[in-house]
Design an enzyme around this catalytic site. Structure first.
Site, PDB file in Angstrom:
ATOM      1  NE  ARG A  51     -20.486   2.864 -34.061  1.00 52.75           N
ATOM      2  CZ  ARG A  51     -19.645   3.379 -34.949  1.00 52.75           C
ATOM      3  NH1 ARG A  51     -19.419   4.646 -34.958  1.00 52.75           N
ATOM      4  NH2 ARG A  51     -19.033   2.611 -35.852  1.00 52.75           N
ATOM      5  CB  THR A  52     -19.892  -2.432 -29.562  1.00 61.54           C
ATOM      6  OG1 THR A  52     -20.864  -2.111 -30.545  1.00 61.54           O
ATOM      7  CG2 THR A  52     -20.497  -3.332 -28.516  1.00 61.54           C
ATOM      8  CE  LYS A  80      -0.269 -17.671 -30.522  1.00 58.69           C
ATOM      9  NZ  LYS A  80       0.066 -17.591 -29.096  1.00 58.69           N
ATOM     10  NE  ARG A 101     -19.398  -6.396 -32.420  1.00 62.39           N
ATOM     11  CZ  ARG A 101     -19.683  -5.186 -32.915  1.00 62.39           C
ATOM     12  NH1 ARG A 101     -18.952  -4.688 -33.888  1.00 62.39           N
ATOM     13  NH2 ARG A 101     -20.678  -4.489 -32.429  1.00 62.39           N
ATOM     14  CG  HIS A 129     -25.314  -5.319 -31.549  1.00 56.79           C
ATOM     15  ND1 HIS A 129     -24.742  -5.149 -30.302  1.00 56.79           N
ATOM     16  CD2 HIS A 129     -24.635  -4.488 -32.389  1.00 56.79           C
ATOM     17  CE1 HIS A 129     -23.755  -4.272 -30.391  1.00 56.79           C
ATOM     18  NE2 HIS A 129     -23.668  -3.854 -31.645  1.00 56.79           N
TER      19      HIS A 129
HETATM   20  N1   CP Z   1     -23.175  -0.018 -33.689  1.00 57.38           N
HETATM   21  C1   CP Z   1     -22.089  -0.822 -33.598  1.00 57.38           C
HETATM   22  O1   CP Z   1     -22.161  -1.993 -33.202  1.00 57.38           O
HETATM   23  O2   CP Z   1     -20.935  -0.199 -33.976  1.00 57.38           O
HETATM   24  P1   CP Z   1     -19.486  -0.888 -33.953  1.00 57.38           P
HETATM   25  O3   CP Z   1     -19.510  -2.011 -34.974  1.00 57.38           O
HETATM   26  O4   CP Z   1     -18.533   0.206 -34.295  1.00 57.38           O
HETATM   27  O5   CP Z   1     -19.292  -1.446 -32.574  1.00 57.38           O
END
Ligand code: CP
Length: 308
Positions: A51-52, A80, A101, A129
């Protein structure tokens, strides 16, 4: 220039502006289809995501911009031994804005110190998040029509669930919010969130061990997955993973206007039958995530429709 590393980087007024902009984007999508023409978003994902990452990329594409990036540490030079600071220093020469991320808490913040473009934390370890929080705020605002006067149940892995930690911090700034924490003892909310957020701001909360004992009181039920990747011991994960499975039986006493949320991915914690319940909002929530990220990209890049 501003980064988004922690949900508290945004004031309540700035959050309101983002929600307003996302609302307008949802209603007038054509108006925004070229506002980021010639701008590039880099998605640097050192951890898996559906999603993100994809909603960030869809958001930039819908704004008329372009995207580049990688979806795992293995497919980047991190494999590496390259440092995060070297990676982002290089990428900031290729892109106008970075969404990152990383499994290490604080990595996006460290990255933000090395670049001359906005960095967005797209999830750092069990920490924060913030764009999921914005997604959740937009969902609550759209579905409940308000961000105050709410009783919010948070259920599942409250220890490792970074979405829950960020959401508590964000919702604690609104009036008359009550939290109900539903978790096994081993996965209860960390003490630092209880002390630094709930107790410091005198936010009413209670901790319980079953959904059934509180379901009738809730305006929102926020389900979460047990975070397998954060456990040190697989046996503990297996013992705890199915502690809560939301099904129609557990919803028997729930309000008709309950909003059931989940940041997704779901594993077992919501029965598939619940998807047909009109109170299930989690797939809509994932869609709202694209619109709020469009609003965020525009805001951090300082672009608006008026310039086009
Ligand atoms: N909600 C969320 O962060 O989903 P993903 O891990 O798929 O990005």
């Amino acid at each position: 220039m501003k980064h988004l590393i922690d949900p508290m980087d945004l004031s309540v007024a700035e959050v309101d502006q983002l929600l307003e902009l996302a609302d307008d984007i949802m209603l007038n999508r054509e108006k925004y289809q070229e506002v980021c023409k010639h701008k590039k978003l880099a998605t640097l994902f050192f951890e898996p995501s559906t999603r993100t990452r994809l909603s960030f990329e869809a958001a930039m594409l819908e704004l008329g911009g372009s995207i580049l990036g990688f979806s795992s540490a293995d497919s980047s030079s991190a494999s590496k031994g390259e440092s995060v600071s070297d990676t982002v220093t290089v990428v900031s020469g290729y892109a106008d804005i970075i969404a990152m991320r990383h499994p290490k808490e604080g990595a996006p913040y460290a990255a933000s110190l090395h670049v001359n473009c906005p960095v967005i934390n797209a999830g750092d370890g069990g920490h924060n998040h913030p764009t999921q929080t914005l997604t959740d705020l937009l969902t609550i605002h759209q579905e409940k029509g308000r961000l105050d006067n709410l009783t919010i149940g948070l259920c599942g892995d409250l220890k490792f669930g970074r979405t829950v930690h960020s959401l508590i911090k964000a919702m604690a700034r609104y009036e008359n919010i009550h939290f109900v924490m539903i978790s096994p003892e081993e996965l209860r909310l960390p003490d630092y969130i209880i002390k630094d957020v709930l107790e410091k701001k005198k936010i009413p909360y209670k901790e319980v061990h079953t959904i059934e004992e509180v379901i009738a009181d809730l305006d929102i039920l926020y389900m979460t997955r047990v975070q397998r990747e954060r456990f040190f011991n697989e046996a503990d994960y297996i013992r705890l993973k199915d502690t809560f499975i939301l099904d129609e039986k557990k919803l028997a006493d729930a309000r008709e206007d309950l909003c059931i949320m989940h940041p997704l991915p779901r594993v077992n914690e919501i029965s598939k039958k619940v998807d047909e319940d009109p109170r299930a909002c989690y797939f809509k929530q994932a869609l709202y995530g694209k619109y709020i990220r469009m609003a965020l990209i525009m805001t951090l890049l300082g672009v608006s429709v008026d310039e086009h």
